[in-house]
Design a protein around this motif. Structure first.
Motif, PDB file in Angstrom:
ATOM      1  N   ARG A   1       0.836  -1.184   0.000  1.00  0.00           N
ATOM      2  CA  ARG A   1       0.000   0.000   0.000  1.00  0.00           C
ATOM      3  C   ARG A   1       0.875   1.238   0.000  1.00  0.00           C
ATOM      4  O   ARG A   1       1.841   1.321   0.749  1.00  0.00           O
ATOM      5  CB  ARG A   1      -0.857  -0.030   1.253  1.00  0.00           C
ATOM      6  N   GLN A   2       0.542   2.204  -0.851  1.00  0.00           N
ATOM      7  CA  GLN A   2       1.312   3.436  -0.945  1.00  0.00           C
ATOM      8  C   GLN A   2       0.613   4.543  -0.162  1.00  0.00           C
ATOM      9  O   GLN A   2      -0.602   4.582  -0.066  1.00  0.00           O
ATOM     10  CB  GLN A   2       1.456   3.866  -2.398  1.00  0.00           C
TER      11      GLN A   2
ATOM     12  N   ASP B   1      -2.453  13.040  -5.790  1.00  0.00           N
ATOM     13  CA  ASP B   1      -1.820  11.939  -6.520  1.00  0.00           C
ATOM     14  C   ASP B   1      -2.810  11.312  -7.494  1.00  0.00           C
ATOM     15  O   ASP B   1      -3.985  11.137  -7.173  1.00  0.00           O
ATOM     16  CB  ASP B   1      -1.311  10.873  -5.551  1.00  0.00           C
TER      17      ASP B   1
ATOM     18  N   THR C   1      -0.606   8.118  -0.152  1.00  0.00           N
ATOM     19  CA  THR C   1      -0.968   9.049  -1.215  1.00  0.00           C
ATOM     20  C   THR C   1      -1.566  10.314  -0.628  1.00  0.00           C
ATOM     21  O   THR C   1      -2.015  10.346   0.515  1.00  0.00           O
ATOM     22  CB  THR C   1      -2.001   8.426  -2.175  1.00  0.00           C
TER      23      THR C   1
ATOM     24  N   ARG D   1      -3.647   4.107  -5.411  1.00  0.00           N
ATOM     25  CA  ARG D   1      -4.771   3.752  -4.552  1.00  0.00           C
ATOM     26  C   ARG D   1      -5.313   2.348  -4.824  1.00  0.00           C
ATOM     27  O   ARG D   1      -6.282   1.922  -4.227  1.00  0.00           O
ATOM     28  CB  ARG D   1      -5.897   4.760  -4.741  1.00  0.00           C
TER      29      ARG D   1
ATOM     30  N   ALA E   1      -5.528  -0.109  -1.823  1.00  0.00           N
ATOM     31  CA  ALA E   1      -6.502   0.395  -0.843  1.00  0.00           C
ATOM     32  C   ALA E   1      -7.921   0.126  -1.334  1.00  0.00           C
ATOM     33  O   ALA E   1      -8.790  -0.273  -0.552  1.00  0.00           O
ATOM     34  CB  ALA E   1      -6.289   1.890  -0.611  1.00  0.00           C
ATOM     35  N   LEU E   2      -8.177   0.305  -2.625  1.00  0.00           N
ATOM     36  CA  LEU E   2      -9.505   0.015  -3.176  1.00  0.00           C
ATOM     37  C   LEU E   2      -9.823  -1.469  -3.088  1.00  0.00           C
ATOM     38  O   LEU E   2     -10.940  -1.856  -2.735  1.00  0.00           O
ATOM     39  CB  LEU E   2      -9.592   0.488  -4.624  1.00  0.00           C
TER      40      LEU E   2
ATOM     41  N   GLU F   1      -4.294  13.681  -1.805  1.00  0.00           N
ATOM     42  CA  GLU F   1      -5.459  13.845  -2.672  1.00  0.00           C
ATOM     43  C   GLU F   1      -5.082  14.300  -4.075  1.00  0.00           C
ATOM     44  O   GLU F   1      -5.866  14.148  -5.000  1.00  0.00           O
ATOM     45  CB  GLU F   1      -6.470  14.796  -2.047  1.00  0.00           C
TER      46      GLU F   1
END
Length: 102
Positions: free
Chosen positions: A24-25, A31, A27, A35, A38-39, A29
């Motif tokens: 997971r990175q 970027d 990030t 994601r 995360a999604l 808002e």
């Protein structure tokens, strides 16, 4: 890439040439990317990865909702006609209070 569907689950698998585990990175808002994991964590019922000879395979399983009964097209057409504005209809704009300052 593969998609496999049965009555209760949708399985998505993707092959990647990078052998490193997915991570997971962090990030902001602004970027435009980063994601994806995360999604997947939010939407998938289960997910994981496994190494392959050419990199890795990442997979996710999604629950398939129970089908809902079909809508009779005639009923839908009638409802849509009622909701469609007529050519001669006039819509009165909403009145807004005027602000005269603090």
């Amino acid at each position: 890439m593969g998609l496999h569907l049965n009555e209760i689950r949708l399985l998505l698998d993707v092959h990647d040439c990078n052998p490193e585990p997915p991570r997971r990175q962090v990030t902001t808002e602004d970027d435009e990317g980063g994601r994806g994991l995360a999604l997947v964590e939010f939407l998938a019922a289960r997910h994981g990865w496994q190494p392959t000879n050419m990199g890795k395979k990442v997979w996710a399983e999604f629950d398939v909702p129970a089908p809902s009964p079909a809508v009779d097209g005639r009923i839908l057409s009638k409802r849509m006609r009622v909701l469609t504005p007529h050519a001669n209809a006039y819509v009165v704009p909403e009145r807004r209070a005027l602000s005269l300052g603090p």
